[in-house]
Structures are given as structure tokens and as C-alpha cells.
Scaffold this active site. Structure first.
Site, PDB file in Angstrom:
ATOM      1  N   HIS A 131      19.386  24.770  34.743  1.00 46.16           N
ATOM      2  CA  HIS A 131      18.037  23.976  34.407  1.00 46.16           C
ATOM      3  C   HIS A 131      17.344  23.572  34.967  1.00 46.16           C
ATOM      4  O   HIS A 131      17.712  22.281  35.029  1.00 46.16           O
ATOM      5  CB  HIS A 131      17.481  24.171  32.792  1.00 46.16           C
ATOM      6  CG  HIS A 131      17.703  25.346  32.441  1.00 46.16           C
ATOM      7  ND1 HIS A 131      18.997  26.396  32.207  1.00 46.16           N
ATOM      8  CD2 HIS A 131      16.785  26.852  32.334  1.00 46.16           C
ATOM      9  CE1 HIS A 131      19.246  27.403  31.683  1.00 46.16           C
ATOM     10  NE2 HIS A 131      17.839  27.409  32.309  1.00 46.16           N
ATOM     11  N   LYS A 135      14.390  20.576  30.499  1.00 51.05           N
ATOM     12  CA  LYS A 135      14.713  21.012  29.311  1.00 51.05           C
ATOM     13  C   LYS A 135      15.809  20.279  28.868  1.00 51.05           C
ATOM     14  O   LYS A 135      16.582  19.453  28.720  1.00 51.05           O
ATOM     15  CB  LYS A 135      16.101  22.592  29.438  1.00 51.05           C
ATOM     16  CG  LYS A 135      16.636  23.144  28.755  1.00 51.05           C
ATOM     17  CD  LYS A 135      17.021  24.547  29.409  1.00 51.05           C
ATOM     18  CE  LYS A 135      17.324  25.695  28.229  1.00 51.05           C
ATOM     19  NZ  LYS A 135      16.532  25.486  27.914  1.00 51.05           N
TER      20      LYS A 135
END
Length: 233
Positions: A131, A135
Site C-alpha cells: 500500500h 496507510k
């Protein structure tokens, strides 16, 4: 449909645009500084806030008879409380670690593959999620859902982040700039490997799925999942 947004970051802004394009109205944008919320004009709420705010947002909505869709991860230690409250108040609530329609199909594929691999002990299962660097939680909620799908059909006791013992499924979490989300489940043996991967090209799929879930839940009572929305049960 009048929608309230809990959290107005990148996901909130994308949900807003998709909702408007589908002829809905955003009547509230709620963040940590919001003191009062008028629920009288809200048909449904969508929560993409922060882990430490998610349960409070869900609680407020259920107590005010407002259906809520939650895509915030990192708060699931209180999920059972949310379910209990929803049932007590006869509210409406959907939590999903990922609202992407493609990811929810991927969840089903993952469970089906795990069922087929159950008796093939020569294969070791591993997972990787990638990600963007903003995040906050690791592993991702999506990776945890994938691990749970495998655990239903395996002898593993659970999952562990990065370095796992033989009784746990290892999940490797990587953070790379501008990656919306990539999840891979791998089964490796001495002779071959089987990999399934879902790659998000942008965040639009997450936002669209959340809006579709919001459209679906209005007028219903209960605790639901994306399986219900997509009729995958």
C-alpha cells in the site's frame, strides 16, 4: 439520497464525487473538529475516518437510527460491540475491510482456493500486501480478511506480520508511495507455486463499492457484509 461523510480525506473526496455523479447529495462532512451533527437530514452515513474515531462514529449513527457503512480499518477490537449495539437498537450497519467489487470477488476466489488446497500439505501459504506510505495500519484489513478466509480451511492457528512460525500464516506488509493496494496469496511447494493477485489501479473501486453499499442498505435493518450487497452468499 442524503449522505453524510465521516472523514473527508482522499477517500472521502472520491466518495463525494461518485455519489454526486450517481445523483446523491452530500449533506455533511464530519471530521474530528465537528461538534454537533444534525441526523434529521441524513439517509445514510459512510465512514472512512481514522481507527480511533471509527467506533464512535458508528455508535453515533446507530444511536440516531442512521444506517452506516464503515470502511475504516484498525478498530476491529470493538467490532463485536458495534454488532451488539446495532442489534439492540435495530440499526443497519455494514463493515468491510475493502468495498471494491473486484476485491470482494477476490475474497471468494481466495476461500475457494484455500478449500482446494486444504489437503495438500506440501504447499506453504504466504501473503503479501502493498500500500501507499500514508496507510496507518499493517497488515491491511483486506490482508486480514484474506488470511481469515484461508484459516477457515487450514490447520494454521492464525496469522503473523512478517516473520511467522510454522503455525501461522505470514503476511508481509510493504509501504511504497502511490500504490492504491496490491494483495497476493501464494501457495509454494518444492515443485511449483500458485499465486492469486488483486491489483487496484486507483481508489475509485473502493469508493464506488462504498456508495453502492450505501444505496443498498437504506431501508434495511441488521448487520450485513459485502456478500449480502453483491448476493455472494
Amino acid at each position: 439520497m442524503n449522505i453524510a461523510l465521516f472523514g473527508y480525506g482522499r477517500m472521502g473526496k472520491m466518495i463525494e464525487q461518485i455519489a454526486i455523479n450517481r445523483n446523491h447529495t452530500i449533506v455533511a462532512k464530519i471530521d474530528a473538529d465537528t461538534k454537533e451533527i444534525d441526523f434529521s437530514n441524513i439517509d445514510v452515513a459512510i465512514d472512512f475516518s481514522l481507527p480511533d474515531a471509527a467506533f464512535s462514529n458508528i455508535e453515533k449513527c446507530i444511536n440516531n437510527n442512521t444506517p452506516i457503512i464503515s470502511g475504516t480499518t484498525g478498530w476491529l477490537n470493538r467490532y463485536d460491540e458495534a454488532v451488539t449495539l446495532c442489534k439492540q437498537k435495530q440499526g443497519a450497519f455494514i463493515y468491510a475491510s475493502n468495498f471494491s467489487l473486484g476485491v470482494n470477488i477476490f475474497f471468494e476466489l481466495n476461500s475457494y482456493l484455500a478449500k482446494m488446497m486444504k489437503s495438500l500439505e506440501q504447499y506453504n501459504v504466504t501473503m503479501e500486501e502493498i500500500h501507499h506510505t500514508k496507510k496507518l495500519d499493517a497488515p491491511s484489513g483486506t490482508a486480514i480478511t484474506l488470511a481469515e478466509g484461508v484459516l477457515e480451511h487450514s490447520k494454521h492457528k492464525g496469522w503473523q506480520l512478517n516473520n511467522a512460525d510454522e503455525n501461522h500464516i505470514p503476511i508481509v506488509a510493504k509501504r511504497i508511495p502511490e500504490v492504491p493496494g496490491t494483495h497476493t496469496v501464494s501457495y509454494n511447494s518444492k515443485v511449483d507455486s500458485i499465486d492469486i493477485t488483486h491489483t487496484a489501479h486507483n481508489r475509485e473501486g473502493f469508493a464506488l463499492g462504498a456508495v453502492i453499499a450505501a444505496e443498498w442498505i437504506v431501508g434495511k435493518t441488521g448487520v450485513f457484509s459485502m456478500k449480502d450487497v453483491l448476493e455472494l452468499n
